[in-house]
Design a protein around this motif. Structure first.
Motif, PDB file in Angstrom:
ATOM      1  N   GLY A 198     -51.699 -88.137  -8.924  1.00  0.00           N
ATOM      2  CA  GLY A 198     -52.678 -87.434  -9.740  1.00  0.00           C
ATOM      3  C   GLY A 198     -54.072 -88.027  -9.740  1.00  0.00           C
ATOM      4  N   HIS A 252     -52.855 -83.891 -10.287  1.00  0.00           N
ATOM      5  CA  HIS A 252     -53.965 -83.561 -11.192  1.00  0.00           C
ATOM      6  C   HIS A 252     -55.211 -83.201 -10.398  1.00  0.00           C
ATOM      7  CE1 HIS A 252     -56.709 -83.589 -14.579  1.00  0.00           C
ATOM      8  NE2 HIS A 252     -57.467 -84.479 -13.958  1.00  0.00           N
ATOM      9  N   GLU A 265     -50.517 -82.322 -14.337  1.00  0.00           N
ATOM     10  CA  GLU A 265     -51.129 -82.895 -15.527  1.00  0.00           C
ATOM     11  C   GLU A 265     -52.440 -82.155 -15.808  1.00  0.00           C
ATOM     12  OE1 GLU A 265     -51.232 -87.305 -15.621  1.00  0.00           O
ATOM     13  OE2 GLU A 265     -50.289 -87.180 -13.660  1.00  0.00           O
TER      14      GLU A 265
END
Length: 229
Positions: A6, A52, A77
């Motif tokens: 992420g 992410h 996320e």
């Protein structure tokens, strides 16, 4: 297994302006593909990928994982939750969970690490790497104002976090939901609770690709046979 993918790779700009760090090519394929192949060869068939930054670059390349011999599940996320906070979003298995940062190039023996983890009855096993630091000056040790010892340019040795972990399912209860929580926070909490946390020394090839010089070294090591991928 879980691959942490992420991060935005700020220190690797401009290389990561259009690609997430785990998708940077090492040799002739993305770094994450190397990691997934290592997991598959270890016998891991289900892999969660936390995303992410530029997640489409990852999902479009790997799809459901069928072409890479594994079953992939993506955990998105909305905001960065840290290296442990994102684990609160996955469906935890009933067996030991391997977690690895998505920017690690290594030849560590995951099965040996698992055996070590089980032998020590650990809640978490942390992969560690020996790191030597050469002090470029003579070190003066003092007791108050009195000089007690001189050491000329000593070399100091430490164990550093290698970004590879083994976790038992019972660890999940210590991870808060929806909060930013790093793996270091989780480890500290388990230590405070008196839970067994152990270290596993990594002696095989290991490289954290965090900055341009690391990436250049990875490319050179692959080219020169320092690591076979």
């Amino acid at each position: 297994a879980v691959i942490m993918a992420g991060g935005s790779g700020t220190r690797l700009r401009p290389l990561t302006e259009d690609l997430p760090k785990p998708m940077l090519p090492v040799g002739d394929r993305p770094l994450m593909e190397v990691i997934i192949e290592q997991l598959r060869q270890t016998g891991i068939g289900r892999v969660n990928i936390t995303t992410h930054y530029l997640p489409d670059k990852i999902t479009e390349y790997f799809g459901n994982g069928e072409n890479f011999g594994v079953e992939l599940n993506y955990v998105s996320e909305d905001r960065p939750l840290g290296t442990a906070g994102s684990l609160g979003l996955i469906d935890w298995p009933q067996e030991t969970l391997l977690v690895i940062n998505g920017d690690i190039l290594t030849k560590v023996n995951f099965r040996a690490m698992l055996n070590y983890h089980q032998e020590h009855g650990a809640d978490i096993t942390v992969g560690v790497r020996k790191y030597d630091l050469q002090v470029p000056y003579g070190v003066v040790e003092c007791e108050d104002q009195r000089v007690s010892r001189l050491r000329e340019k000593p070399s100091l040795s430490f164990f550093v976090n290698a970004g590879i972990y083994m976790l038992e399912p019972r660890v999940n209860q210590y991870i808060p939901n929806g909060e930013h929580y790093d793996m270091t926070d989780l480890i500290d909490r388990l230590i405070q609770k008196g839970r067994p946390v152990v270290s596993f020394p990594i002696v095989e090839y290991w490289l954290d690709i965090g900055k341009p010089s690391d990436y250049a070294r990875a490319q050179e090591d692959v080219k020169n046979g320092g690591i076979n991928i």
